[in-house]
Write an enzyme that holds these catalytic residues in place. Structure first.
Site, PDB file in Angstrom:
ATOM      1  N   ALA A   1     -10.116   2.025  -9.029  1.00 37.12           N
ATOM      2  CA  ALA A   1      -9.606   0.689  -8.723  1.00 37.12           C
ATOM      3  C   ALA A   1     -10.710  -0.260  -8.291  1.00 37.12           C
ATOM      4  O   ALA A   1     -10.792  -1.401  -8.772  1.00 37.12           O
ATOM      5  CB  ALA A   1      -8.531   0.782  -7.645  1.00 37.12           C
ATOM      6  N   ASP A   2     -11.574   0.188  -7.357  1.00 44.40           N
ATOM      7  CA  ASP A   2     -12.610  -0.737  -6.886  1.00 44.40           C
ATOM      8  C   ASP A   2     -13.655  -1.002  -7.966  1.00 44.40           C
ATOM      9  O   ASP A   2     -14.165  -2.117  -8.080  1.00 44.40           O
ATOM     10  CB  ASP A   2     -13.255  -0.265  -5.585  1.00 44.40           C
ATOM     11  CG  ASP A   2     -13.769   1.155  -5.619  1.00 44.40           C
ATOM     12  OD1 ASP A   2     -13.657   1.824  -6.667  1.00 44.40           O
ATOM     13  OD2 ASP A   2     -14.292   1.616  -4.583  1.00 44.40           O
ATOM     14  N   CYS A   3     -13.953   0.007  -8.785  1.00 47.92           N
ATOM     15  CA  CYS A   3     -14.907  -0.206  -9.877  1.00 47.92           C
ATOM     16  C   CYS A   3     -14.329  -1.169 -10.910  1.00 47.92           C
ATOM     17  O   CYS A   3     -15.060  -1.990 -11.489  1.00 47.92           O
ATOM     18  CB  CYS A   3     -15.251   1.121 -10.545  1.00 47.92           C
ATOM     19  SG  CYS A   3     -15.994   2.307  -9.411  1.00 47.92           S
TER      20      CYS A   3
END
Length: 618
Positions: A351-353
């Site tokens: 998700a953060d990537c």
């Protein structure tokens, strides 16, 4: 420090060639990391543990170091008062049992039949966190076979060297739950011990037919993990176990085993201190996305046209543009539109990537840093997957939505890691996803506008809910509260929260209360272990950069404090233009640290660039 042992043991058992040069560099690395009292830790800065010492002792022996070598003599002296390898945590017991140094009778049942339970069952395998699931499934496959490699003279010698009593007289049933105090981070709960009592009893009477069905299904899932990740797998732990499973099941001449061998170099890194094994196959997409954002804030951005072009090309190449075939059958979520932590071949989105990759792509398109920007459709794919990945809490986990209850953590049998059983919400993942959605909404205000706005509002509420009373956010993937607070403040401000908002002001006050006398900030990895801010004896450029970025983002009026931090960053810059590697800055599951070698340059540069933008007179 627990990754090379799996590589060495698997290569030894399978007969996978390892060059003399590789063995020499592994020995050099382990020699450089051995502590003064003879042990090795779980990571490069930890105190010695039985986990690190026993397993890396095995690596040294596999690489040809004789038992009488002074380094190994000291290691044995450290292990002796701790009953040798008998107190090694469960992952170590697994590897030593595979090697034949330890008995499978001393390993709690890994209950392969768990994979056959109905999917609605609260403890079904599919509900585990992706990293946990992909490790325990191949472990349970090998456990189900009770596979042990050849008992060679070396293995027989290691039994004597690592177990300070006759092998035949060891009470293996007592050894199952015996964990050295130096290693124990997450003790077994009473519920877990009860579960083990049950499945250990089941192991004595299990049906061979049911066991065979379980192993067949598990191996099918392992095959799909290999195929979906180009045989890199989600990480180095399951990579080498999956490779061993392929060798056992399909044989040394099989296409699966050969492809596994071909991807081993993806994890090996030759550094100045020797050859080590990475915790992933790299952090390429993650680091590249941050560097794009850092350079975009400099007043010299026009000088980096070629850098932006190459970076965008990589971001373009790395986006995962398909869903894996029959992904749901094999416990996988959709992936189309997301970005991985490292490379597209790795096959797992995060998700953060995805949030950071989306930001980098949008910035390059917005400022015309590339002649070949991502199409609107592909940017929309990224947004669509981010909307899918949001949990009901408003937060974001890592690779998948959270599937299980927090009560699952009562069954954490790792002993050395915290909160590994399910995929939790994280401030980092939530902030990155939130920022990506906000930038996209700014550039594409009509695409799924109501859904994006609702997702943003939910993420804001979640981030507010997890801010601590002292104003900080706990970083769960970096050291430590400076890292988490940077994500918290960046996310809220990008989402339109006023800089005068109490949440922002409390965060700034928290950071200012931790500023050291030299103007910098510094935390040790103990902040992650204890989950409380632990000051480093020396300011760290990475922590300092995160704090300065927060204060500048919030336009905090204490310019003197900011400038003291900036001067600290300037004073540490080397003549070459970069910054020296200082203490470790990443973390994995509370108790295991990760080196991010590019952070020392990305974040100081970013902080200095932002300072010049905020204060152009300087």
């Amino acid at each position: 420090m627990f990754l090379l042992p799996g590589f060495a043991i698997t290569c030894m058992i399978t007969g996978t060639p390892v060059s003399a040069e590789t063995e020499k560099e592994i020995v050099r690395y382990l020699s450089n990391l051995q502590s003064a009292d003879g042990g090795w830790g779980i990571h490069i800065e930890s105190n010695p543990t039985v986990f690190g010492t026993a397993l890396n002792y095995v690596v040294m022996r596999i690489c040809g170091v004789p038992a009488e070598d002074e380094r190994l003599v000291r290691a044995r002296e450290w292990l002796r008062p701790r009953r040798g390898c008998l107190g090694i945590p469960s992952w170590g017991k697994f590897w030593l049992a595979v090697l034949g140094v330890y008995s499978w009778d001393g390993v709690h049942s890994l209950f392969p039949e768990m994979a056959l339970l109905p999917e609605w069952f609260p403890l079904h395998t599919r509900r585990l966190w992706s990293y946990c699931r992909t490790v325990y499934m191949p472990m349970s496959y090998i456990y189900g076979l009770k596979f042990t490699g050849p008992i060679s003279p070396l293995v027989q010698a290691l039994r004597t060297e690592l177990i300070f009593e006759p092998y035949e007289s060891v009470d293996w049933s007592k050894a199952r739950s015996f964990i050295a105090q130096e290693d124990l981070y997450t003790p077994h709960t009473c519920l877990l011990e009860t579960f083990f009592s049950s499945v250990n009893l089941y192991e004595k009477v299990h049906s061979t037919w049911v066991r065979r069905r379980a192993l067949e299904w598990i191996y099918k899932v392992l095959q799909k993990e290999d195929e979906f990740t180009s045989y890199i797998d989600i990480g180095p732990v399951n990579k080498v176990i999956n490779m061993l499973c392929a060798w056992i099941h399909d044989g040394p001449g099989s296409a699966a085993y050969i492809r596994h061998v071909s991807r081993l170099p993806d994890y090996l890194w030759l550094g100045r201190d020797g050859l080590k094994m990475n915790g992933t196959n790299g952090s390429q997409l993650w680091d590249t996305s941050f560097m794009v954002q850092a350079l975009a804030e400099t007043r010299y951005r026009d000088q980096f046209a070629e850098v932006f072009r190459k970076a965008h090309d990589f971001v373009d190449l790395s986006q995962i543009r398909v869903n894996h075939p029959d992904h749901a059958t094999y416990y996988r979520d959709e992936t189309k539109g997301g970005w991985p932590f490292s490379t597209r071949d790795m096959g797992w989105i995060v998700a953060d990537c995805t949030g950071e990759g989306l930001k980098a792509a949008l910035l390059c398109k917005k400022h015309k840093y590339t002649a070949t920007p991502l199409s609107d459709e592909r940017l929309q794919d990224a947004v669509n997957i981010l909307l899918l990945m949001q949990n009901a809490t408003g937060g974001y986990a890592t690779c998948e939505k959270t599937r299980g209850s927090k009560l699952f953590e009562l069954f954490n049998a790792s002993e050395v890691f915290g909160e590994i059983m399910i995929d939790y919400d994280y401030v980092e993942c939530t902030s990155s996803a939130l920022q990506g959605l906000c930038l996209f909404r700014h550039m594409y205000p009509t695409h799924r506008a109501a859904e994006i706005s609702a997702a943003i509002d939910r993420a804001i509420r979640f981030m507010r809910s997890i801010q601590r009373a002292d104003g900080s956010w706990e970083g769960l993937w970096g050291v430590g509260f400076t890292y988490g607070t940077w994500f918290g403040v960046e996310g809220l401000i990008e989402a339109g929260i006023p800089k005068t908002d109490p949440a922002i002001q409390r965060a700034c006050s928290f950071l200012l209360s931790k500023q050291q006398a030299d103007g910098g900030w510094g935390e040790t990895f103990e902040s992650c272990v204890t989950r409380q801010y632990v000051q480093h004896v020396r300011s760290q450029v990475v922590n300092t950069a995160w704090a300065v970025l927060v204060l500048l983002k919030a336009e905090h009026p204490d310019r003197a404090a900011i400038e003291r931090g900036v001067r600290l960053l300037q004073s540490r810059q080397l003549a070459t233009g970069d910054w020296a590697q200082e203490s470790i800055s990443g973390v994995f599951n509370k108790n295991c640290m990760i080196s991010y070698s590019n952070y020392k340059n990305i974040f100081p540069l970013w902080a200095l660039a932002r300072y010049v933008e905020v204060y152009p007179d300087q």
